[in-house]
Scaffold this motif. Structure first.
Motif, PDB file in Angstrom:
ATOM      1  N   GLU A  39       0.820  -1.210   0.000  1.00  0.00           N
ATOM      2  CA  GLU A  39       0.000   0.000   0.000  1.00  0.00           C
ATOM      3  C   GLU A  39       0.856   1.262   0.000  1.00  0.00           C
ATOM      4  O   GLU A  39       0.503   2.260  -0.627  1.00  0.00           O
ATOM      5  CB  GLU A  39      -0.905  -0.023   1.242  1.00  0.00           C
ATOM      6  CG  GLU A  39      -1.918   1.081   1.292  1.00  0.00           C
ATOM      7  CD  GLU A  39      -2.795   0.943   2.515  1.00  0.00           C
ATOM      8  OE1 GLU A  39      -2.633   1.749   3.456  1.00  0.00           O
ATOM      9  OE2 GLU A  39      -3.638   0.015   2.531  1.00  0.00           O
ATOM     10  N   GLN A  40       1.972   1.250   0.691  1.00  0.00           N
ATOM     11  CA  GLN A  40       2.790   2.446   0.888  1.00  0.00           C
ATOM     12  C   GLN A  40       3.930   2.617  -0.108  1.00  0.00           C
ATOM     13  O   GLN A  40       4.518   3.693  -0.196  1.00  0.00           O
ATOM     14  CB  GLN A  40       3.381   2.434   2.304  1.00  0.00           C
ATOM     15  CG  GLN A  40       2.351   2.514   3.393  1.00  0.00           C
ATOM     16  CD  GLN A  40       1.643   3.847   3.398  1.00  0.00           C
ATOM     17  OE1 GLN A  40       2.267   4.898   3.235  1.00  0.00           O
ATOM     18  NE2 GLN A  40       0.338   3.814   3.558  1.00  0.00           N
ATOM     19  N   ARG A  41       4.267   1.577  -0.871  1.00  0.00           N
ATOM     20  CA  ARG A  41       5.444   1.618  -1.749  1.00  0.00           C
ATOM     21  C   ARG A  41       5.387   2.784  -2.747  1.00  0.00           C
ATOM     22  O   ARG A  41       6.380   3.492  -2.938  1.00  0.00           O
ATOM     23  CB  ARG A  41       5.596   0.290  -2.486  1.00  0.00           C
ATOM     24  CG  ARG A  41       6.891   0.186  -3.254  1.00  0.00           C
ATOM     25  CD  ARG A  41       7.119  -1.218  -3.783  1.00  0.00           C
ATOM     26  NE  ARG A  41       7.452  -2.111  -2.681  1.00  0.00           N
ATOM     27  CZ  ARG A  41       6.676  -3.109  -2.264  1.00  0.00           C
ATOM     28  NH1 ARG A  41       5.544  -3.367  -2.860  1.00  0.00           N
ATOM     29  NH2 ARG A  41       7.055  -3.873  -1.253  1.00  0.00           N
ATOM     30  N   ASP A  42       4.244   3.006  -3.363  1.00  0.00           N
ATOM     31  CA  ASP A  42       4.123   4.105  -4.328  1.00  0.00           C
ATOM     32  C   ASP A  42       4.307   5.462  -3.654  1.00  0.00           C
ATOM     33  O   ASP A  42       4.933   6.366  -4.223  1.00  0.00           O
ATOM     34  CB  ASP A  42       2.769   4.039  -5.048  1.00  0.00           C
ATOM     35  CG  ASP A  42       2.675   2.851  -5.985  1.00  0.00           C
ATOM     36  OD1 ASP A  42       3.734   2.381  -6.457  1.00  0.00           O
ATOM     37  OD2 ASP A  42       1.545   2.395  -6.236  1.00  0.00           O
ATOM     38  N   ASN A  43       3.772   5.615  -2.446  1.00  0.00           N
ATOM     39  CA  ASN A  43       3.940   6.876  -1.713  1.00  0.00           C
ATOM     40  C   ASN A  43       5.411   7.148  -1.422  1.00  0.00           C
ATOM     41  O   ASN A  43       5.879   8.283  -1.544  1.00  0.00           O
ATOM     42  CB  ASN A  43       3.169   6.847  -0.397  1.00  0.00           C
ATOM     43  CG  ASN A  43       1.678   6.744  -0.598  1.00  0.00           C
ATOM     44  OD1 ASN A  43       1.171   7.044  -1.670  1.00  0.00           O
ATOM     45  ND2 ASN A  43       0.971   6.307   0.430  1.00  0.00           N
ATOM     46  N   PRO A  49      12.058  10.584  -4.994  1.00  0.00           N
ATOM     47  CA  PRO A  49      12.376  10.180  -6.372  1.00  0.00           C
ATOM     48  C   PRO A  49      13.855   9.813  -6.516  1.00  0.00           C
ATOM     49  O   PRO A  49      14.721  10.392  -5.876  1.00  0.00           O
ATOM     50  CB  PRO A  49      12.035  11.420  -7.198  1.00  0.00           C
ATOM     51  CG  PRO A  49      12.054  12.547  -6.241  1.00  0.00           C
ATOM     52  CD  PRO A  49      11.712  11.980  -4.898  1.00  0.00           C
ATOM     53  N   GLY A  50      14.122   8.807  -7.313  1.00  0.00           N
ATOM     54  CA  GLY A  50      15.496   8.392  -7.554  1.00  0.00           C
ATOM     55  C   GLY A  50      16.077   7.504  -6.476  1.00  0.00           C
ATOM     56  O   GLY A  50      17.255   7.170  -6.508  1.00  0.00           O
ATOM     57  N   VAL A  51      15.271   7.085  -5.516  1.00  0.00           N
ATOM     58  CA  VAL A  51      15.768   6.238  -4.434  1.00  0.00           C
ATOM     59  C   VAL A  51      15.882   4.800  -4.949  1.00  0.00           C
ATOM     60  O   VAL A  51      15.106   4.360  -5.800  1.00  0.00           O
ATOM     61  CB  VAL A  51      14.849   6.349  -3.191  1.00  0.00           C
ATOM     62  CG1 VAL A  51      13.529   5.668  -3.410  1.00  0.00           C
ATOM     63  CG2 VAL A  51      15.522   5.811  -1.958  1.00  0.00           C
ATOM     64  N   SER A  52      16.883   4.072  -4.480  1.00  0.00           N
ATOM     65  CA  SER A  52      17.116   2.705  -4.953  1.00  0.00           C
ATOM     66  C   SER A  52      16.107   1.733  -4.347  1.00  0.00           C
ATOM     67  O   SER A  52      15.412   2.052  -3.385  1.00  0.00           O
ATOM     68  CB  SER A  52      18.529   2.252  -4.592  1.00  0.00           C
ATOM     69  OG  SER A  52      18.645   2.080  -3.191  1.00  0.00           O
ATOM     70  N   PHE A  53      16.066   0.535  -4.923  1.00  0.00           N
ATOM     71  CA  PHE A  53      15.141  -0.501  -4.465  1.00  0.00           C
ATOM     72  C   PHE A  53      15.384  -0.823  -2.984  1.00  0.00           C
ATOM     73  O   PHE A  53      14.444  -0.919  -2.195  1.00  0.00           O
ATOM     74  CB  PHE A  53      15.337  -1.759  -5.319  1.00  0.00           C
ATOM     75  CG  PHE A  53      14.494  -2.911  -4.893  1.00  0.00           C
ATOM     76  CD1 PHE A  53      13.166  -2.993  -5.260  1.00  0.00           C
ATOM     77  CD2 PHE A  53      15.034  -3.940  -4.122  1.00  0.00           C
ATOM     78  CE1 PHE A  53      12.379  -4.061  -4.869  1.00  0.00           C
ATOM     79  CE2 PHE A  53      14.258  -5.007  -3.726  1.00  0.00           C
ATOM     80  CZ  PHE A  53      12.926  -5.068  -4.104  1.00  0.00           C
ATOM     81  N   GLY A  54      16.622  -0.982  -2.597  1.00  0.00           N
ATOM     82  CA  GLY A  54      16.952  -1.297  -1.208  1.00  0.00           C
ATOM     83  C   GLY A  54      16.568  -0.198  -0.247  1.00  0.00           C
ATOM     84  O   GLY A  54      16.105  -0.461   0.876  1.00  0.00           O
TER      85      GLY A  54
END
Length: 96
Positions: A39-43, A49-54
């Protein structure tokens, strides 16, 4: 040219091959944290912006830890319902 398979040494581990998982088997239920993270991943991505997956995972973990018990209740309810769904599907799958 590939080498021939050598005989295993005494005391050496022997690799066992796993049986392939049945693609028709029911999927496991998600945890309360996974419902929260989905639910929160998109927020998190919009706010950073530009933050890595980890880094997204670290931020989600920090937010999950910061939630109070009262705020976690809806996610735990979803997890309990999903666990029930999995158990029902697994029972039906095993009986057939």
């Amino acid at each position: 040219m590939p080498k021939a398979a050598a005989a295993p040494k005494r005391g050496a581990r022997v690799e066992k091959k796993r049986a392939k998982k049945d693609p028709n088997a029911p999927k496991r239920g998600l945890s309360a944290y996974m419902f929260f993270a989905n639910e929160q991943r998109d927020n998190v991505r919009e706010e950073n912006p530009g933050v890595s997956f980890g880094q997204v995972g670290k931020i989600l973990g920090e937010r999950w830890k910061a939630l109070s018990e009262k705020q976690r209740v809806p996610y735990e309810a979803k997890a309990a319902a999903d666990k029930k769904r999995y158990e029902d599907e697994k029972a039906a799958y095993n009986s057939s």
